[in-house]
Write an enzyme that holds these catalytic residues in place. Structure first.
Site, PDB file in Angstrom:
ATOM      1  N   ASP A  59       0.731  -1.065  -0.039  1.00  0.00           N
ATOM      2  CA  ASP A  59      -0.017  -0.004   0.211  1.00  0.00           C
ATOM      3  C   ASP A  59       0.950   1.439  -0.123  1.00  0.00           C
ATOM      4  O   ASP A  59       1.836   1.330   0.560  1.00  0.00           O
ATOM      5  CB  ASP A  59      -0.845   0.064   1.326  1.00  0.00           C
ATOM      6  N   ASN A  67      -9.991   7.380   7.670  1.00  0.00           N
ATOM      7  CA  ASN A  67      -9.549   5.904   7.473  1.00  0.00           C
ATOM      8  C   ASN A  67     -10.191   5.082   8.924  1.00  0.00           C
ATOM      9  O   ASN A  67     -10.413   4.007   8.739  1.00  0.00           O
ATOM     10  CB  ASN A  67      -8.485   5.528   7.511  1.00  0.00           C
ATOM     11  N   LEU A  68     -10.178   5.716  10.074  1.00  0.00           N
ATOM     12  CA  LEU A  68     -10.230   5.241  11.339  1.00  0.00           C
ATOM     13  C   LEU A  68     -11.574   4.415  11.487  1.00  0.00           C
ATOM     14  O   LEU A  68     -11.837   3.376  12.199  1.00  0.00           O
ATOM     15  CB  LEU A  68      -9.937   5.757  12.432  1.00  0.00           C
ATOM     16  N   GLN A  69     -12.596   5.016  10.682  1.00  0.00           N
ATOM     17  CA  GLN A  69     -14.161   4.535  10.570  1.00  0.00           C
ATOM     18  C   GLN A  69     -14.158   3.105  10.363  1.00  0.00           C
ATOM     19  O   GLN A  69     -15.162   2.321  10.836  1.00  0.00           O
ATOM     20  CB  GLN A  69     -14.858   5.290   9.948  1.00  0.00           C
ATOM     21  N   ARG A  70     -13.357   2.494   9.536  1.00  0.00           N
ATOM     22  CA  ARG A  70     -13.215   1.035   9.177  1.00  0.00           C
ATOM     23  C   ARG A  70     -12.057   0.385   8.954  1.00  0.00           C
ATOM     24  O   ARG A  70     -11.893  -0.718   8.888  1.00  0.00           O
ATOM     25  CB  ARG A  70     -14.179   1.257   7.950  1.00  0.00           C
ATOM     26  N   LYS A  83       0.369   3.231   5.756  1.00  0.00           N
ATOM     27  CA  LYS A  83      -0.631   2.246   6.187  1.00  0.00           C
ATOM     28  C   LYS A  83       0.354   0.947   6.428  1.00  0.00           C
ATOM     29  O   LYS A  83      -0.311   0.262   7.520  1.00  0.00           O
ATOM     30  CB  LYS A  83      -1.589   2.022   5.192  1.00  0.00           C
ATOM     31  N   CYS A 173     -13.204 -11.449 -17.288  1.00  0.00           N
ATOM     32  CA  CYS A 173     -14.656 -12.332 -17.678  1.00  0.00           C
ATOM     33  C   CYS A 173     -15.831 -11.471 -16.831  1.00  0.00           C
ATOM     34  O   CYS A 173     -16.626 -11.487 -17.401  1.00  0.00           O
ATOM     35  CB  CYS A 173     -14.463 -13.575 -17.603  1.00  0.00           C
ATOM     36  N   CYS A 186     -15.462   4.573  -1.803  1.00  0.00           N
ATOM     37  CA  CYS A 186     -16.287   5.027  -0.531  1.00  0.00           C
ATOM     38  C   CYS A 186     -15.905   6.381  -0.135  1.00  0.00           C
ATOM     39  O   CYS A 186     -16.692   7.275   0.196  1.00  0.00           O
ATOM     40  CB  CYS A 186     -15.785   4.029   0.421  1.00  0.00           C
TER      41      CYS A 186
END
Length: 258
Positions: A59, A67-70, A83, A173, A186
């Site tokens: 990353d 970011n800390l919400q998830r 990160k 595909c 998001c």
């Protein structure tokens, strides 16, 4: 296996489908996780907790307050840090039996080929189609199994590909490059935090089962595996599963693929 290892992973070892031999397969495996965000965090956490021997995290971003919400491996005091550095610090508190290799970089095709060639499996937790298509091409070329996930708003999906099998479909595909495919991110549309946890955990679970299949472990027979897409609706709390079939005209894996 040393006593501490046997104790830490005893609940896996008690499972008939895994046992001591299956856990040894996990310990000898190498998984590359692309993305240390909403999906990569829970995926990496459960791979480490499960005893994967080597985990490479890729990353290029730094931790942001939003970011800390998830993104559950990161903390307030690490805002501004890479990160992969933040994630590694947390993962090392979970297990000493996993060798964490953090790579702070945005993945390109040359680096991907080098990393994936050394891996037993790749988990794609990236957040954009160009990266997903590139990861798919490299995994298909190297015949490395690919587990791909995405999440936005209240929905998520997981797709599993086994490129070692003849006539195996690929990500192209499923979502052909160049077609009018909506790319909701998001950062713009939002995402319900638990959805990333559900999808990231599913990614880890499917990856672990695929590792056992690839090893020939008899409880997870590869011959019975069919690539599939699993969709999760977080509002309705429902799952929908469908098989993925190879497109003969696919430029990546089809009859005329280069």
């Amino acid at each position: 296996m040393e006593d501490a290892y046997l104790e830490q992973f005893s609940r896996h070892i008690l499972l008939d489908e895994i046992g001591v031999e299956g856990q040894a397969v996990f310990r000898q495996s190498h998984v590359v996780v692309v993305g240390a965000g909403g999906l990569g965090c829970p995926a990496a956490l459960y791979l480490t907790a499960a005893g994967v021997g080597r985990l490479t995290l890729v990353d290029g971003d730094t931790v942001d307050l939003s970011n800390l919400q998830r993104q559950i491996l990161h903390t307030l005091d690490r805002v501004g840090l890479p990160k992969v550095v933040s994630a590694t610090a947390t993962l090392k508190t979970i297990s000493t039996f996993t060798d964490i290799c953090p790579i702070q970089a945005r993945l390109d095709e040359v680096v991907a080929e080098c990393l994936f060639a050394q891996a037993d499996l790749v988990i794609d937790c990236s957040d954009n189609f160009p990266t997903r298509y590139m990861i798919n091409r490299v995994c298909q070329k190297l015949q490395v199994p690919l587990v791909s996930g995405s999440a936005v708003r209240f929905t998520g999906q997981v797709a599993i590909f086994d490129f070692a099998k003849p006539n195996s479909p690929c990500y192209h595909c499923l979502f052909p490059e160049g077609e009018d495919v909506s790319e909701d991110r998001c950062a713009v549309t939002g995402v319900f935090a638990p959805v990333t946890g559900v999808v990231g955990t599913l990614l880890a679970g499917e990856a672990l089962k695929m590792i056992l299949r690839k090893s020939g472990w008899q409880s997870m027979p590869l011959k019975d595996f069919q690539p599939f897409l699993l969709r999760y609706n977080g509002l309705a709390a429902t799952f929908a599963r469908s098989h993925i079939f190879c497109d003969p005209s696919c430029p990546v894996c089809g009859d005329d693929a280069i």
